[in-house]
Design a protein around this motif. Structure first.
Motif, PDB file in Angstrom:
ATOM      1  N   LEU A 110       0.830  -1.207   0.000  1.00  0.00           N
ATOM      2  CA  LEU A 110       0.000   0.000   0.000  1.00  0.00           C
ATOM      3  C   LEU A 110       0.863   1.254   0.000  1.00  0.00           C
ATOM      4  O   LEU A 110       0.556   2.236  -0.702  1.00  0.00           O
ATOM      5  CB  LEU A 110      -0.935   0.006   1.207  1.00  0.00           C
ATOM      6  N   ASN A 111       1.937   1.236   0.782  1.00  0.00           N
ATOM      7  CA  ASN A 111       2.828   2.406   0.824  1.00  0.00           C
ATOM      8  C   ASN A 111       3.441   2.683  -0.543  1.00  0.00           C
ATOM      9  O   ASN A 111       3.515   3.842  -0.977  1.00  0.00           O
ATOM     10  CB  ASN A 111       3.932   2.183   1.861  1.00  0.00           C
ATOM     11  N   TRP A 112       3.879   1.628  -1.224  1.00  0.00           N
ATOM     12  CA  TRP A 112       4.491   1.824  -2.538  1.00  0.00           C
ATOM     13  C   TRP A 112       3.468   2.249  -3.583  1.00  0.00           C
ATOM     14  O   TRP A 112       3.765   3.082  -4.449  1.00  0.00           O
ATOM     15  CB  TRP A 112       5.211   0.551  -2.968  1.00  0.00           C
ATOM     16  N   PRO A 170      -5.349  -9.646 -17.881  1.00  0.00           N
ATOM     17  CA  PRO A 170      -5.440 -10.163 -16.510  1.00  0.00           C
ATOM     18  C   PRO A 170      -4.242 -11.039 -16.140  1.00  0.00           C
ATOM     19  O   PRO A 170      -3.726 -10.953 -15.017  1.00  0.00           O
ATOM     20  CB  PRO A 170      -6.743 -10.972 -16.520  1.00  0.00           C
ATOM     21  N   GLU A 171      -3.782 -11.868 -17.083  1.00  0.00           N
ATOM     22  CA  GLU A 171      -2.640 -12.743 -16.793  1.00  0.00           C
ATOM     23  C   GLU A 171      -1.385 -11.921 -16.513  1.00  0.00           C
ATOM     24  O   GLU A 171      -0.636 -12.196 -15.560  1.00  0.00           O
ATOM     25  CB  GLU A 171      -2.385 -13.692 -17.968  1.00  0.00           C
ATOM     26  N   GLU A 172      -1.155 -10.905 -17.331  1.00  0.00           N
ATOM     27  CA  GLU A 172       0.018 -10.051 -17.146  1.00  0.00           C
ATOM     28  C   GLU A 172      -0.054  -9.301 -15.824  1.00  0.00           C
ATOM     29  O   GLU A 172       0.943  -9.198 -15.091  1.00  0.00           O
ATOM     30  CB  GLU A 172       0.118  -9.067 -18.306  1.00  0.00           C
ATOM     31  N   ALA A 173      -1.241  -8.782 -15.500  1.00  0.00           N
ATOM     32  CA  ALA A 173      -1.407  -8.019 -14.260  1.00  0.00           C
ATOM     33  C   ALA A 173      -1.105  -8.881 -13.038  1.00  0.00           C
ATOM     34  O   ALA A 173      -0.403  -8.451 -12.118  1.00  0.00           O
ATOM     35  CB  ALA A 173      -2.826  -7.457 -14.173  1.00  0.00           C
ATOM     36  N   LEU A 174      -1.620 -10.107 -13.009  1.00  0.00           N
ATOM     37  CA  LEU A 174      -1.395 -10.966 -11.843  1.00  0.00           C
ATOM     38  C   LEU A 174       0.037 -11.490 -11.783  1.00  0.00           C
ATOM     39  O   LEU A 174       0.590 -11.669 -10.690  1.00  0.00           O
ATOM     40  CB  LEU A 174      -2.393 -12.128 -11.853  1.00  0.00           C
ATOM     41  N   MET A 175       0.666 -11.721 -12.928  1.00  0.00           N
ATOM     42  CA  MET A 175       2.089 -12.104 -12.918  1.00  0.00           C
ATOM     43  C   MET A 175       2.943 -10.970 -12.376  1.00  0.00           C
ATOM     44  O   MET A 175       3.919 -11.191 -11.657  1.00  0.00           O
ATOM     45  CB  MET A 175       2.545 -12.470 -14.326  1.00  0.00           C
ATOM     46  N   LEU A 176       2.567  -9.748 -12.706  1.00  0.00           N
ATOM     47  CA  LEU A 176       3.312  -8.584 -12.244  1.00  0.00           C
ATOM     48  C   LEU A 176       3.147  -8.394 -10.736  1.00  0.00           C
ATOM     49  O   LEU A 176       4.104  -8.111 -10.020  1.00  0.00           O
ATOM     50  CB  LEU A 176       2.825  -7.359 -13.007  1.00  0.00           C
ATOM     51  N   LEU A 177       1.923  -8.602 -10.255  1.00  0.00           N
ATOM     52  CA  LEU A 177       1.629  -8.377  -8.836  1.00  0.00           C
ATOM     53  C   LEU A 177       2.095  -9.527  -7.950  1.00  0.00           C
ATOM     54  O   LEU A 177       2.609  -9.307  -6.856  1.00  0.00           O
ATOM     55  CB  LEU A 177       0.125  -8.164  -8.646  1.00  0.00           C
ATOM     56  N   ILE A 223      11.311 -15.526 -17.107  1.00  0.00           N
ATOM     57  CA  ILE A 223      12.305 -15.008 -16.164  1.00  0.00           C
ATOM     58  C   ILE A 223      12.653 -13.567 -16.509  1.00  0.00           C
ATOM     59  O   ILE A 223      12.762 -12.709 -15.626  1.00  0.00           O
ATOM     60  CB  ILE A 223      13.569 -15.890 -16.178  1.00  0.00           C
ATOM     61  N   ASP A 224      12.802 -13.284 -17.810  1.00  0.00           N
ATOM     62  CA  ASP A 224      13.089 -11.909 -18.245  1.00  0.00           C
ATOM     63  C   ASP A 224      11.953 -10.969 -17.841  1.00  0.00           C
ATOM     64  O   ASP A 224      12.196  -9.831 -17.428  1.00  0.00           O
ATOM     65  CB  ASP A 224      13.287 -11.858 -19.757  1.00  0.00           C
ATOM     66  N   PHE A 225      10.707 -11.442 -17.956  1.00  0.00           N
ATOM     67  CA  PHE A 225       9.537 -10.641 -17.574  1.00  0.00           C
ATOM     68  C   PHE A 225       9.605 -10.280 -16.088  1.00  0.00           C
ATOM     69  O   PHE A 225       9.465  -9.117 -15.708  1.00  0.00           O
ATOM     70  CB  PHE A 225       8.257 -11.426 -17.880  1.00  0.00           C
ATOM     71  N   TYR A 226       9.838 -11.290 -15.243  1.00  0.00           N
ATOM     72  CA  TYR A 226       9.892 -11.045 -13.805  1.00  0.00           C
ATOM     73  C   TYR A 226      11.066 -10.145 -13.430  1.00  0.00           C
ATOM     74  O   TYR A 226      10.934  -9.261 -12.571  1.00  0.00           O
ATOM     75  CB  TYR A 226       9.985 -12.375 -13.055  1.00  0.00           C
ATOM     76  N   ASP A 227      12.216 -10.357 -14.060  1.00  0.00           N
ATOM     77  CA  ASP A 227      13.387  -9.519 -13.757  1.00  0.00           C
ATOM     78  C   ASP A 227      13.135  -8.064 -14.137  1.00  0.00           C
ATOM     79  O   ASP A 227      13.555  -7.142 -13.430  1.00  0.00           O
ATOM     80  CB  ASP A 227      14.617 -10.046 -14.518  1.00  0.00           C
ATOM     81  N   GLY A 252      11.651  -4.291 -10.368  1.00  0.00           N
ATOM     82  CA  GLY A 252      11.997  -2.951  -9.924  1.00  0.00           C
ATOM     83  C   GLY A 252      10.877  -1.949 -10.092  1.00  0.00           C
ATOM     84  O   GLY A 252      11.005  -0.791  -9.704  1.00  0.00           O
ATOM     85  N   ARG A 253       9.770  -2.386 -10.686  1.00  0.00           N
ATOM     86  CA  ARG A 253       8.637  -1.489 -10.925  1.00  0.00           C
ATOM     87  C   ARG A 253       7.439  -1.782 -10.015  1.00  0.00           C
ATOM     88  O   ARG A 253       6.593  -0.924  -9.801  1.00  0.00           O
ATOM     89  CB  ARG A 253       8.190  -1.601 -12.389  1.00  0.00           C
ATOM     90  N   MET A 254       7.343  -3.013  -9.535  1.00  0.00           N
ATOM     91  CA  MET A 254       6.220  -3.391  -8.678  1.00  0.00           C
ATOM     92  C   MET A 254       6.709  -4.383  -7.629  1.00  0.00           C
ATOM     93  O   MET A 254       7.267  -5.420  -7.970  1.00  0.00           O
ATOM     94  CB  MET A 254       5.093  -4.024  -9.504  1.00  0.00           C
ATOM     95  N   GLU A 255       6.519  -4.055  -6.363  1.00  0.00           N
ATOM     96  CA  GLU A 255       6.895  -4.960  -5.296  1.00  0.00           C
ATOM     97  C   GLU A 255       5.891  -6.110  -5.227  1.00  0.00           C
ATOM     98  O   GLU A 255       4.681  -5.897  -5.355  1.00  0.00           O
ATOM     99  CB  GLU A 255       6.933  -4.229  -3.939  1.00  0.00           C
TER     100      GLU A 255
END
Length: 277
Positions: A179-181, A229-236, A255-259, A263-266
């Motif tokens: 929430l803080n981020w 939706p798939e991208e959003a949940l993988m990111l979160l 792996i490249d996607f997660y790396d 740095g953009r989403m905790e």
């Protein structure tokens, strides 16, 4: 819905005040905001329920459950329609926060695609309570059912699952950090899909809501900002991808996607199971 264009129609499933005076105030504000956004309010409907199948406490705490039908006159695709309805809902929620009835308003859903039926109900009671779900004329390509209540807050109708986009088992262990981020990055949200209206969809979290609700808020924001939706949940909620043999050999692009996004989403850490649509 044969009297109007279903493709450009939104259905709101709303919890509203029981008091007639407060109900009228809430409906007036809601209709005025839709009008200022250029949407036509087609009508209201009291959702038929059978309170005989639930106990005294459930009946006493039950909100006024109503559906609202609105029509978008502009020729837009589904994503644009959903985004317009999202903006309207955020404007309504912002206005509600300034009134005495604000705590009694909750949109279970406001969508061209989805209707969410929820409540403080046992599994076997849901279809008996909401009479719509027994009607043979009520058809849907699919339905998702998830039974769970928030474990870190007092029971309330709005906190019953599913949320607007997901159902969650588990606890978000990093909720305050997340929430803080989210709050610190509110001003950095920029996307052409919002046409300069980014400020109208803030805030991006609710410290008074449960962890599941806040993850749902974050997912909705990303999806309405043109993520799948798939991208959003993988990111979160990234999986444990480091040194994962299957990903390293077969899917190095994951792996490249997660790396890239770490740095953009905790990570919202903790879910044991996520259902989303």
């Amino acid at each position: 819905m044969t009297a109007f264009d279903q493709m450009h129609t939104g259905v709101g499933m709303i919890f509203l005040p029981k008091d007639d005076g407060l109900l009228h105030q809430a409906q007036t504000v809601i209709m005025n905001i839709f009008k200022q956004e250029g949407l036509q309010v087609l009508g209201w409907r009291s959702v038929p329920v059978d309170t005989s199948v639930v106990g005294y406490y459930i009946t006493e705490t039950m909100p006024n459950v109503m559906q609202l039908f609105v029509q978008i006159s502009k020729e837009e695709n589904v994503d644009d329609i959903e985004r317009e309805l999202f903006i309207c809902r955020k404007l309504i929620e912002r206005a509600a926060a300034l009134d005495t009835w604000g705590n009694e308003l909750y949109f279970c859903s406001l969508s061209n695609q989805i209707i969410v039926y929820k409540g403080m109900l046992r599994s076997e009671v849901l279809c008996r309570f909401y009479l719509d779900l027994q009607n043979g004329l009520y058809k849907s390509p699919f339905a998702i059912y998830h039974r769970r209540y928030s474990t870190n807050t007092s029971l309330r109708w709005r906190l019953a699952q599913p949320m607007r986009f997901l159902g969650l088992n588990g606890v978000i262990n990093t909720i305050q950090w997340n929430l803080n981020w989210m709050q610190s990055r509110e001003t950095s949200l920029k996307s052409p899909v919002w046409h300069g209206r980014e400020n109208e969809v803030r805030p991006f979290g609710n410290p008074k809501a449960c962890d599941s609700a806040n993850l749902d808020i974050a997912a909705e924001l990303l999806i309405r900002s043109d993520r799948t939706p798939e991208e959003a949940l993988m990111l979160l909620v990234p999986e444990a991808y480091k040194n994962h043999p299957t990903l390293m050999i077969k899917y190095p692009e994951i792996i490249d996607f997660y790396d890239y996004y770490k740095g953009r989403m905790e990570a919202w850490d903790g879910p044991a199971l996520l259902l989303f649509w």
